[in-house]
Design a protein around this motif. Structure first.
Motif, PDB file in Angstrom:
ATOM      1  N   ILE A   1     -21.727  66.214  59.907  1.00  0.00           N
ATOM      2  CA  ILE A   1     -23.181  66.257  60.075  1.00  0.00           C
ATOM      3  C   ILE A   1     -23.631  67.702  60.280  1.00  0.00           C
ATOM      4  CG2 ILE A   1     -25.126  65.463  61.454  1.00  0.00           C
ATOM      5  CD1 ILE A   1     -23.342  63.121  62.318  1.00  0.00           C
ATOM      6  N   GLY A   2     -22.895  68.411  61.152  1.00  0.00           N
ATOM      7  CA  GLY A   2     -23.250  69.797  61.452  1.00  0.00           C
ATOM      8  C   GLY A   2     -23.232  70.637  60.192  1.00  0.00           C
ATOM      9  N   LEU A   3     -22.190  70.478  59.403  1.00  0.00           N
ATOM     10  CA  LEU A   3     -22.059  71.250  58.164  1.00  0.00           C
ATOM     11  C   LEU A   3     -23.250  70.987  57.250  1.00  0.00           C
ATOM     12  CD1 LEU A   3     -19.963  73.092  56.827  1.00  0.00           C
ATOM     13  CD2 LEU A   3     -19.110  71.091  55.627  1.00  0.00           C
ATOM     14  N   ALA A   4     -23.576  69.716  57.087  1.00  0.00           N
ATOM     15  CA  ALA A   4     -24.677  69.354  56.202  1.00  0.00           C
ATOM     16  C   ALA A   4     -25.982  69.967  56.699  1.00  0.00           C
ATOM     17  CB  ALA A   4     -24.795  67.838  56.126  1.00  0.00           C
ATOM     18  N   LEU A   5     -26.216  69.894  58.021  1.00  0.00           N
ATOM     19  CA  LEU A   5     -27.467  70.409  58.584  1.00  0.00           C
ATOM     20  C   LEU A   5     -27.566  71.920  58.399  1.00  0.00           C
ATOM     21  CD1 LEU A   5     -27.905  68.355  61.854  1.00  0.00           C
ATOM     22  CD2 LEU A   5     -29.281  68.269  59.784  1.00  0.00           C
ATOM     23  N   VAL A   6     -26.500  72.636  58.797  1.00  0.00           N
ATOM     24  CA  VAL A   6     -26.521  74.092  58.720  1.00  0.00           C
ATOM     25  C   VAL A   6     -26.687  74.532  57.266  1.00  0.00           C
ATOM     26  CG1 VAL A   6     -25.102  76.152  59.025  1.00  0.00           C
ATOM     27  CG2 VAL A   6     -25.202  74.425  60.819  1.00  0.00           C
TER      28      VAL A   6
ATOM     29  N   SER B   1     -27.972  72.934  54.743  1.00  0.00           N
ATOM     30  CA  SER B   1     -29.316  72.628  54.256  1.00  0.00           C
ATOM     31  C   SER B   1     -30.309  73.650  54.794  1.00  0.00           C
ATOM     32  CB  SER B   1     -29.743  71.234  54.698  1.00  0.00           C
ATOM     33  OG  SER B   1     -28.769  70.311  54.341  1.00  0.00           O
ATOM     34  N   ALA B   2     -30.181  73.981  56.104  1.00  0.00           N
ATOM     35  CA  ALA B   2     -31.112  74.923  56.711  1.00  0.00           C
ATOM     36  C   ALA B   2     -31.020  76.274  56.014  1.00  0.00           C
ATOM     37  CB  ALA B   2     -30.791  75.084  58.196  1.00  0.00           C
ATOM     38  N   ILE B   3     -29.800  76.750  55.796  1.00  0.00           N
ATOM     39  CA  ILE B   3     -29.625  78.050  55.134  1.00  0.00           C
ATOM     40  C   ILE B   3     -30.205  77.989  53.722  1.00  0.00           C
ATOM     41  CG2 ILE B   3     -27.923  79.695  54.261  1.00  0.00           C
ATOM     42  CD1 ILE B   3     -26.167  78.974  56.618  1.00  0.00           C
ATOM     43  N   ALA B   4     -29.928  76.907  53.007  1.00  0.00           N
ATOM     44  CA  ALA B   4     -30.423  76.783  51.637  1.00  0.00           C
ATOM     45  C   ALA B   4     -31.947  76.828  51.617  1.00  0.00           C
ATOM     46  CB  ALA B   4     -29.915  75.479  51.028  1.00  0.00           C
TER      47      ALA B   4
ATOM     48  N   TYR C   1     -33.931  78.158  53.918  1.00  0.00           N
ATOM     49  CA  TYR C   1     -34.365  79.516  54.288  1.00  0.00           C
ATOM     50  C   TYR C   1     -34.273  80.442  53.082  1.00  0.00           C
ATOM     51  CZ  TYR C   1     -34.270  84.164  56.315  1.00  0.00           C
ATOM     52  OH  TYR C   1     -34.520  85.465  56.580  1.00  0.00           O
ATOM     53  N   LEU C   2     -33.161  80.382  52.376  1.00  0.00           N
ATOM     54  CA  LEU C   2     -32.960  81.248  51.210  1.00  0.00           C
ATOM     55  C   LEU C   2     -34.020  80.978  50.152  1.00  0.00           C
ATOM     56  CD1 LEU C   2     -29.090  81.419  50.686  1.00  0.00           C
ATOM     57  CD2 LEU C   2     -30.635  83.154  51.574  1.00  0.00           C
ATOM     58  N   LEU C   3     -34.293  79.699  49.923  1.00  0.00           N
ATOM     59  CA  LEU C   3     -35.283  79.337  48.895  1.00  0.00           C
ATOM     60  C   LEU C   3     -36.648  79.931  49.223  1.00  0.00           C
ATOM     61  CD1 LEU C   3     -34.503  75.658  47.905  1.00  0.00           C
ATOM     62  CD2 LEU C   3     -34.708  77.620  46.393  1.00  0.00           C
ATOM     63  N   ILE C   4     -37.048  79.787  50.507  1.00  0.00           N
ATOM     64  CA  ILE C   4     -38.359  80.297  50.923  1.00  0.00           C
ATOM     65  C   ILE C   4     -38.398  81.826  50.765  1.00  0.00           C
ATOM     66  CG2 ILE C   4     -39.892  80.618  52.897  1.00  0.00           C
ATOM     67  CD1 ILE C   4     -38.889  77.871  53.885  1.00  0.00           C
ATOM     68  N   THR C   5     -37.357  82.487  51.282  1.00  0.00           N
ATOM     69  CA  THR C   5     -37.286  83.948  51.197  1.00  0.00           C
ATOM     70  C   THR C   5     -37.350  84.391  49.740  1.00  0.00           C
ATOM     71  OG1 THR C   5     -35.725  83.731  52.991  1.00  0.00           O
ATOM     72  CG2 THR C   5     -35.994  85.922  52.047  1.00  0.00           C
ATOM     73  N   LEU C   6     -36.581  83.732  48.935  1.00  0.00           N
ATOM     74  CA  LEU C   6     -36.497  84.089  47.514  1.00  0.00           C
ATOM     75  C   LEU C   6     -37.862  83.977  46.864  1.00  0.00           C
ATOM     76  CD1 LEU C   6     -34.419  84.788  45.316  1.00  0.00           C
ATOM     77  CD2 LEU C   6     -34.321  82.362  44.794  1.00  0.00           C
ATOM     78  N   GLU C   7     -38.536  82.879  47.132  1.00  0.00           N
ATOM     79  CA  GLU C   7     -39.841  82.638  46.521  1.00  0.00           C
ATOM     80  C   GLU C   7     -40.810  83.737  46.938  1.00  0.00           C
ATOM     81  OE1 GLU C   7     -42.585  78.752  45.796  1.00  0.00           O
ATOM     82  OE2 GLU C   7     -42.097  79.327  47.843  1.00  0.00           O
TER      83      GLU C   7
ATOM     84  N   THR D   1     -26.458  80.940  43.634  1.00  0.00           N
ATOM     85  CA  THR D   1     -25.045  80.604  43.794  1.00  0.00           C
ATOM     86  C   THR D   1     -24.793  80.137  45.225  1.00  0.00           C
ATOM     87  OG1 THR D   1     -24.620  82.408  42.271  1.00  0.00           O
ATOM     88  CG2 THR D   1     -22.707  81.468  43.417  1.00  0.00           C
ATOM     89  N   ALA D   2     -25.339  80.927  46.158  1.00  0.00           N
ATOM     90  CA  ALA D   2     -25.146  80.576  47.562  1.00  0.00           C
ATOM     91  C   ALA D   2     -25.746  79.204  47.860  1.00  0.00           C
ATOM     92  CB  ALA D   2     -25.785  81.635  48.453  1.00  0.00           C
ATOM     93  N   ILE D   3     -26.949  78.995  47.301  1.00  0.00           N
ATOM     94  CA  ILE D   3     -27.626  77.716  47.560  1.00  0.00           C
ATOM     95  C   ILE D   3     -26.819  76.563  46.993  1.00  0.00           C
ATOM     96  CG2 ILE D   3     -29.655  76.346  46.930  1.00  0.00           C
ATOM     97  CD1 ILE D   3     -31.250  78.991  47.184  1.00  0.00           C
ATOM     98  N   VAL D   4     -26.353  76.744  45.749  1.00  0.00           N
ATOM     99  CA  VAL D   4     -25.562  75.677  45.132  1.00  0.00           C
ATOM    100  C   VAL D   4     -24.308  75.425  45.966  1.00  0.00           C
ATOM    101  CG1 VAL D   4     -24.141  75.117  43.124  1.00  0.00           C
ATOM    102  CG2 VAL D   4     -26.453  76.004  42.809  1.00  0.00           C
ATOM    103  N   GLY D   5     -23.686  76.542  46.374  1.00  0.00           N
ATOM    104  CA  GLY D   5     -22.486  76.405  47.188  1.00  0.00           C
ATOM    105  C   GLY D   5     -22.773  75.668  48.486  1.00  0.00           C
ATOM    106  N   LEU D   6     -23.871  76.078  49.121  1.00  0.00           N
ATOM    107  CA  LEU D   6     -24.224  75.462  50.400  1.00  0.00           C
ATOM    108  C   LEU D   6     -24.585  73.991  50.224  1.00  0.00           C
ATOM    109  CD1 LEU D   6     -26.246  78.378  51.956  1.00  0.00           C
ATOM    110  CD2 LEU D   6     -24.136  77.403  52.844  1.00  0.00           C
TER     111      LEU D   6
END
Lengths: 95, 584
Positions: free
Chosen positions: B21-26, B28-31, B33-39, B185-190
């Motif tokens: 669960i922790g892995l999935a949450l973290v 998702s959160a990073i992904a 964050y990255l998406l928002i920053t990127l946009e 890449t990071a997002i896909v990986g995450l």
């Protein structure tokens, strides 16, 4: 914070008795944009001729500058209204 | 987990669940964050690129407008005046200020082409201002020429601004693209990681859930299908949960039980809290009581009740577990066994005594016999001798009976037609029993044969008939019946094993006897007859004889309802028969 003084859009339309649906605003450098008449009749803009109480020179984007009521309406703070905020205004053509 | 064994995998499972669960949450959160920053970064880049290019364009256009105006003034174009030149100059000056202060300055300020162009433009515009300042003394054409000369060298740098902006933002776009690629890449990986985490979670959860369900089903089955009655009771004695066996033992439906408390079974039970007090205060871990209880519909049965407590994590009593076992059968078998053992012990004792006693009597009789010829014909002496002999003979009879009970008499078993023997005994009985007693026979249709000592069987039947007569002082009916009985393996009891039996029943309509009396009827010297009337050995003999013959005796009696004694003798199977042809 800057203070602009000028002629209200609505007052301008009424005084000159202008008719039409849109206004073509042209700047000294031939920059040109079409503004809907509603922006004037709803009094959302003024034709400013004073900045902080003093007349504006051409070098300071004067002498006339279309200024929208950015402070009281956050919706105006967009690319669209920035483009309509014509400085060094030379002419307004109602049509 | 039955048995309480926790394997390594079981201990790791909760960690795995949390980790998944922790892995999935973290991730998702990073992904996100990255998406928002990127946009946002992309938007800023695009806006800047557009704005700056636009400013560059305007700068060039306004410079051209000024040059055109200056050239016209220089060549005496009537439309060109100091004012028109001043206007164009002012517009360009304003534009330069905007370019430096505004958007173009943001990230383009450090680019050499920009700073160089702005410096040169500044100098040229200063020169132009200086030229305009001479308008009082110099002519328009002189001023214009001076301005043109100042402006000419900056045409190229200003023109070159736009390509420079384009190149700059192309590089910037490349950077954005590279960043975009690495972000993606990071997002896909995450996202893959988070999907793996979710999958891990789902798999482990499903497995745990399945194990839990299996474990739950196991316990439910153990509860529902246990051979013992199991119930959960509140600390106040109310039924909380009951299994099928308990309902069957209680003779009530589950929903009926759940509406009441334990007193429905044990009405005489005091307050339940008092009963379980030793459990609550920790004196005992389990509490066993054995009581008669109401088995529904007015029946009374005997059961063992075992109580134990289940505590809440806080230490308070959660509920009481009751295990209930119907021990009526067991108790009756135990009682039966006890009686049989008692009979056995008495039999061995009396047998031993009777045997020795018989030997002594043999010596006495033999010596008395030998004494007789030597006695003078003295009447009184001979009378005493006869009395002694008679007493010795009576003693011998008594010991024979005792031996019969203790199954130590000598039997001469032979293939016997039981129906014929019974018929003969009935013929014999009629004069003995007198006219007040109606003797009847109920003979089976099929012939019945048993391997039995005929004279002993006759004696036994006579004994039973005499007992029956004594029970029917005012007359009655005696029925002697014969029948055949087959005991299958499943119906066999301790006393009566599987096999075929010949059953001889002796039924009377006499006074009958109580259960207590019936229980002891076979004991030697036990009699209900007046002193001197019975030896107390009649039924004992019958019992010993039948047991010695491999059979069994049962008494069925109740006060006022007569007595039935049944003799079960092992039936002789057809192949073992060696009989005259007519009975085959």
């Amino acid at each position: 914070m800057k203070r602009f003084d000028g002629v209200g859009g609505k007052a301008l339309v009424e005084v000159v008795g202008a008719k039409g649906t849109s206004v073509v605003a042209t700047a000294l450098n031939e920059y040109r944009i079409v503004i809907p008449i509603e922006d004037f009749t709803s009094d959302r803009l003024i034709i400013a001729y004073r900045l902080d109480g003093a007349p504006m020179s051409v070098r300071e984007k004067g002498p006339l500058w279309i200024i929208y009521d950015f402070d009281s309406d956050a919706d105006l703070n967009t690319e669209k209204y920035m483009a309509r905020s014509v400085w060094q205004l030379r002419s307004l053509e109602f049509r | 987990m039955i048995g309480g064994q926790l394997g390594l995998a079981d201990r790791l499972r909760p960690i795995g669940l949390r980790f998944g669960i922790g892995l999935a949450l973290v991730a998702s959160a990073i992904a996100i964050y990255l998406l928002i920053t990127l946009e946002r970064s992309e938007l800023v880049e695009a806006t800047n690129s557009y704005d700056n290019y636009w400013v560059g364009h305007q700068l060039q256009a306004e410079l051209q407008q000024l040059i055109v105006e200056v050239v016209r003034a220089e060549h005496g174009d009537p439309g060109a005046t100091f004012e028109t030149v001043q206007l164009r100059l002012d517009v360009l000056v304003g534009r330069r200020t905007m370019a430096i202060e505004g958007a173009l300055g943001n990230d383009f300020a450090g680019v050499p082409e920009f700073s160089e162009a702005m410096t040169k433009l500044g100098a040229a515009l200063n020169e132009a201002d200086a030229a305009m300042a001479t308008r009082g003394s110099a002519s328009l054409s002189e001023v214009a020429a001076r301005i043109r000369r100042a402006l000419t060298p900056i045409e190229a740098p200003v023109r070159d601004l736009r390509p420079a902006i384009r190149t700059f933002y192309a590089e910037s776009n490349d950077r954005v693209q590279r960043r975009l690629t690495s972000y993606l890449t990071a997002i896909v990986g995450l996202l893959a990681l988070s999907a793996a985490g979710v999958l891990l979670f789902v798999l482990l959860y499903a497995r745990q859930h399945r194990r839990l369900r299996e474990s739950e089903e196991t316990f439910r089955a153990a509860f529902d299908r246990a051979g013992a009655g199991i119930a959960h009771l509140s600390s106040g004695g109310r039924w909380l949960r009951v299994n099928a066996t308990l309902c069957r033992l209680a003779g009530r439906e589950a929903d009926e039980l759940l509406k009441c408390d334990i007193r429905v079974l044990l009405p005489e039970l005091g307050p339940f809290a008092d009963l379980i007090a030793p459990l609550v205060n920790g004196e005992r871990a389990v509490l066993d009581i054995e009581r008669n209880y109401h088995g529904g519909e007015g029946t009374h049965r005997h059961a063992a009740f075992t109580f134990s407590l289940v505590h809440k994590p806080s230490g308070a009593v959660d509920y009481v577990i009751l295990v209930m076992e119907d021990v009526s059968e067991r108790r009756s078998i135990e009682a039966h066994l006890h009686q049989a053992q008692q009979m056995e012990a008495v039999g061995q004792l009396t047998g031993g005594v009777a045997h020795d006693f018989n030997n002594l009597l043999g010596i006495i009789v033999g010596n008395l016999d030998m004494l007789e010829p030597h006695l003078p014909s003295h009447v009184e002496a001979r009378h005493h001798l006869a009395c002694a002999l008679a007493a010795a003979e009576r003693g011998a009879t008594l010991t024979r009976r005792l031996l019969a009970f203790s199954r130590r008499q000598t039997l001469l078993p032979e293939a016997t037609d039981v129906r014929r023997l019974v018929q003969e005994v009935i013929t014999l009985l009629k004069p003995i029993l007198g006219e007040t007693i109606d003797v009847r026979a109920q003979m089976s249709v099929a012939p019945l044969f048993a391997m039995v000592d005929q004279s002993q069987l006759e004696t036994a039947l006579l004994n039973l008939a005499i007992n029956a007569r004594d029970a029917m002082a005012n007359g009655g009916t005696l029925v002697i019946a014969t029948a055949s009985l087959e005991r299958k393996g499943g119906e066999a009891s301790e006393d009566l094993g599987p096999g075929r039996y010949v059953v001889i029943s002796v039924m009377d309509t006499g006074t009958g006897m109580s259960a207590e009396v019936a229980e002891r009827a076979f004991e030697p010297f036990f009699t209900t007859k007046d002193i001197g009337k019975g030896s107390g050995l009649g039924l004992s003999m019958v019992y010993g004889f039948v047991k010695q013959s491999g059979g069994h005796v049962r008494i069925d009696s109740a006060p006022g309802r007569g007595t039935t004694v049944r003799l079960y003798l092992p039936a002789l199977m057809a192949p073992a028969l060696n009989l005259p042809d007519e009975v085959r």
